[in-house]
Design a protein around this motif. Structure first.
Motif, mmCIF file in Angstrom:
data_model
loop_
_atom_site.group_PDB
_atom_site.id
_atom_site.type_symbol
_atom_site.label_atom_id
_atom_site.label_comp_id
_atom_site.label_asym_id
_atom_site.label_seq_id
_atom_site.Cartn_x
_atom_site.Cartn_y
_atom_site.Cartn_z
ATOM 1 N N ARG A 161 -18.059 73.372 57.624
ATOM 2 C CA ARG A 161 -18.691 73.472 59.035
ATOM 3 C C ARG A 161 -17.900 73.146 60.075
ATOM 4 O O ARG A 161 -18.163 73.393 61.240
ATOM 5 N N ALA A 162 -16.677 72.623 60.009
ATOM 6 C CA ALA A 162 -15.692 72.296 61.046
ATOM 7 C C ALA A 162 -15.379 73.520 61.647
ATOM 8 O O ALA A 162 -14.945 74.486 61.264
ATOM 9 N N ARG A 163 -15.300 73.353 63.291
ATOM 10 C CA ARG A 163 -14.970 74.602 63.976
ATOM 11 C C ARG A 163 -14.295 74.143 65.153
ATOM 12 O O ARG A 163 -14.521 72.858 65.761
ATOM 13 N N LEU A 164 -13.475 74.971 65.754
ATOM 14 C CA LEU A 164 -12.712 74.663 67.002
ATOM 15 C C LEU A 164 -13.388 75.262 68.181
ATOM 16 O O LEU A 164 -13.888 76.587 67.803
ATOM 17 N N PRO A 165 -13.386 74.711 69.405
ATOM 18 C CA PRO A 165 -14.062 75.494 70.621
ATOM 19 C C PRO A 165 -12.879 76.420 70.869
ATOM 20 O O PRO A 165 -11.731 76.435 71.092
ATOM 21 N N GLU A 166 -13.402 77.844 71.194
ATOM 22 C CA GLU A 166 -12.868 78.857 71.511
ATOM 23 C C GLU A 166 -12.867 79.323 73.283
ATOM 24 O O GLU A 166 -12.203 80.309 73.650
ATOM 25 N N ASP A 167 -13.333 78.351 74.062
ATOM 26 C CA ASP A 167 -13.270 78.615 75.282
ATOM 27 C C ASP A 167 -12.440 77.611 75.950
ATOM 28 O O ASP A 167 -12.822 77.150 77.001
ATOM 29 N N GLY A 168 -11.349 77.112 75.200
ATOM 30 C CA GLY A 168 -10.351 76.249 75.983
ATOM 31 C C GLY A 168 -9.163 77.000 76.765
ATOM 32 O O GLY A 168 -9.351 78.046 77.281
ATOM 33 N N ASP A 169 -8.075 76.337 76.208
ATOM 34 C CA ASP A 169 -6.919 77.091 76.845
ATOM 35 C C ASP A 169 -6.753 78.510 76.239
ATOM 36 O O ASP A 169 -6.643 78.795 75.053
ATOM 37 N N ALA A 170 -6.368 79.450 77.261
ATOM 38 C CA ALA A 170 -6.243 80.857 76.719
ATOM 39 C C ALA A 170 -5.157 81.005 75.881
ATOM 40 O O ALA A 170 -5.128 82.058 74.925
ATOM 41 N N ASP A 171 -4.090 80.110 75.908
ATOM 42 C CA ASP A 171 -3.189 80.521 74.993
ATOM 43 C C ASP A 171 -3.214 79.960 73.830
ATOM 44 O O ASP A 171 -2.728 80.550 72.663
ATOM 45 N N LEU A 172 -4.385 79.077 73.299
ATOM 46 C CA LEU A 172 -4.682 78.375 72.026
ATOM 47 C C LEU A 172 -5.973 79.237 71.653
ATOM 48 O O LEU A 172 -6.293 78.964 70.592
ATOM 49 N N ALA A 173 -6.617 80.116 72.486
ATOM 50 C CA ALA A 173 -7.860 80.666 72.107
ATOM 51 C C ALA A 173 -7.734 81.574 70.980
ATOM 52 O O ALA A 173 -8.441 81.510 69.808
ATOM 53 N N PRO A 174 -6.499 82.337 70.667
ATOM 54 C CA PRO A 174 -6.365 82.945 69.551
ATOM 55 C C PRO A 174 -6.448 82.134 68.213
ATOM 56 O O PRO A 174 -6.884 82.521 67.124
#
Length: 476
Positions: A227-240
């Protein structure tokens, strides 16, 4: 259960290696490399600025001091020349006494073949012959150290009186000022290096924070938490990267759930025919006296394989149930020593239990933890002649369970591999009843991970193997 004789695997793990241990790296961590790069850049920039400042300031201050001293010496020699012209050099000491004299300065006058001096006492022999030989109005002053004091040396001839005037102008105050400036520049450069190091650490920490989050999430996935997930609303360069990671874990979660459902469905479908075969084997076993020796041997082989197949189906059902997420709220306080004592009481062999220092309490799913203990005891019984000692103790904030056997031991290169599914070493082709299914220790590792603990194997003092489980204990 899992056999542990050496197989063909080349994976290595050092003695006492824990399940899922991290790989060690000898290189300097990236955050320190960034910090050192900042510090070196700061050293280069501030060092260059300090060097330029030092050269400009020291040359300027020395030039100003030289100009001032040259003007003073020129005035003084004119006064001495005028005095000597009027008095015919009857009293050269009086000629020097009429001059203004700075502190730590020294004046020499040679007339009539003898020397007189005024000011700070210095032996005339301390003056180099080159200074006296180069005397001239156009000769620039020399910077030297005479009598332990830095000075500017002026040697000016007075030809009409056959005299020589020498003046030593002190540079002590200039040297003190330059020393203070040098200290300030060195301290400033050192401070800038420390500031650069701290700034680099801060910048590296900020830059690597998303990677630390990725590492934590990847560790949770490796530990079985899909269930582990990363936030996608952070740095624009790391969002992908976060999007790709989340999509990968979602696909993996769906695949694992699908595999678990498939294993569960197959296992359920196999239970009915297996039950029929077990009953048929039991009927035949009761009438084995009526069978020929060849048929009796075939019956024994068939019975062993069906029993092992039945155990494998049970283990697969357990694994398929384990794929579902365990909520920590389902865990309850459990006396680990009592649970182990209950597991030992139901076994045919007698194994001593040692509980030094009181009974540790852990939050646990009793059924899963009881199964993990039973599997460790079964593993020792099948492959090492049984457990010779079981120990339950508390070590810091951890509860520790040790199961010792006196078997042949586990080679270091297999100490991690034995906790993988279907690992049976070079017994994978055996058909005996004691070879196990290759799932027992994998279930132990899976149950322990569900309890946020660790399991590993190590050498037992005196020979054999020690399997160790460590779980977070409940604070007193």
């Amino acid at each position: 259960m899992t056999a542990f004789l050496p197989g063909r695997s080349r994976r290595r793990a050092g003695p006492g290696a824990r399940f899922g241990a991290r790989r060690k790296h000898s290189r300097l961590p990236l955050r320190w490399r960034v910090a050192v790069a900042f510090a070196l850049t700061s050293l280069l920039v501030t060092g260059l600025l300090a060097l330029i400042t030092w050269n400009l300031a020291s040359n300027f201050m020395l030039d100003q001091e030289r100009r001032s001293a040259t003007g003073q010496a020129t005035t003084n020699v004119q006064l001495v020349r005028s005095y000597l012209r009027r008095t015919a050099a009857d009293n050269p000491v009086e000629a020097l006494s009429r001059l203004d004299l700075d502190r730590d300065a020294t004046l020499f006058l040679r007339t009539g073949g003898r020397w007189v001096q005024r000011g700070r006492p210095i032996d005339i022999a301390a003056l180099s012959d080159r200074v006296l030989a180069d005397a001239g109005v156009d000769t620039p002053p020399r910077r030297s150290v005479i009598g332990g004091l830095p000075v500017l040396t002026f040697a000016l001839p007075i030809p009409e009186q056959d005299a020589l005037y020498v003046e030593l102008s002190s540079l002590g105050e200039l040297e003190q000022a330059l020393g203070f400036l040098r200290t300030v520049l060195i301290a400033g450069t050192g401070a800038s290096v420390l500031v650069g190091l701290g700034l680099g650490r801060w910048a590296a920490r900020q830059a690597l924070r998303p990677l630390r989050e990725l590492n934590v999430a990847a560790g949770r996935v490796a530990g079985g938490d899909l269930r582990a997930r990363l936030p996608e609303d952070g740095d624009a360069d790391l969002a992908p990267l976060a999007t790709t990671f989340n999509q990968t874990t979602e696909a993996l979660e769906r695949r694992v759930a699908s595999d678990a459902r498939f294993a569960g469905d197959v296992s359920h479908e196999l239970r009915s025919p297996l039950t029929t075969m077990l009953n048929a084997i039991a009927v035949l076993d009761r009438r084995k006296a009526e069978l020929s020796p060849v048929a009796a041997q075939a019956l024994r082989l068939l019975s062993a394989d069906i029993q092992r197949f039945h155990q494998m189906v049970i283990d697969l059902l357990e694994i398929s149930r384990e794929q579902s997420t365990t909520d920590d709220r389902e865990l309850e306080p459990c006396d680990l020593a009592e649970l182990v004592r209950h597991a030992l009481a139901g076994r045919p062999e007698e194994t001593p239990l040692s509980v030094p220092g009181g009974n540790p309490v852990v939050f646990a799913d009793r059924r899963r933890l009881d199964r993990a203990v039973a599997n460790l005891l079964d593993n020792a019984a099948q492959h090492a002649g049984g457990a010779v000692r079981v120990t339950v103790l508390r070590r810091g904030d951890l509860a520790r369970l040790e199961v010792d056997d006196a078997g042949p031991g586990i080679p270091p290169e297999l100490r991690e591999q034995v906790f993988e599914r279907f690992t049976r070493g070079n017994r994978s082709g055996d058909r005996g009843n004691g070879t196990g299914t290759g799932l027992g220790l994998a279930l132990v590792a899976q149950h322990v991970r569900r309890h946020h603990g660790q399991v590993w194997s190590e050498d037992r003092p005196g020979g054999g193997t020690r399997f160790v489980i460590e779980l977070p204990s409940v604070p007193d």
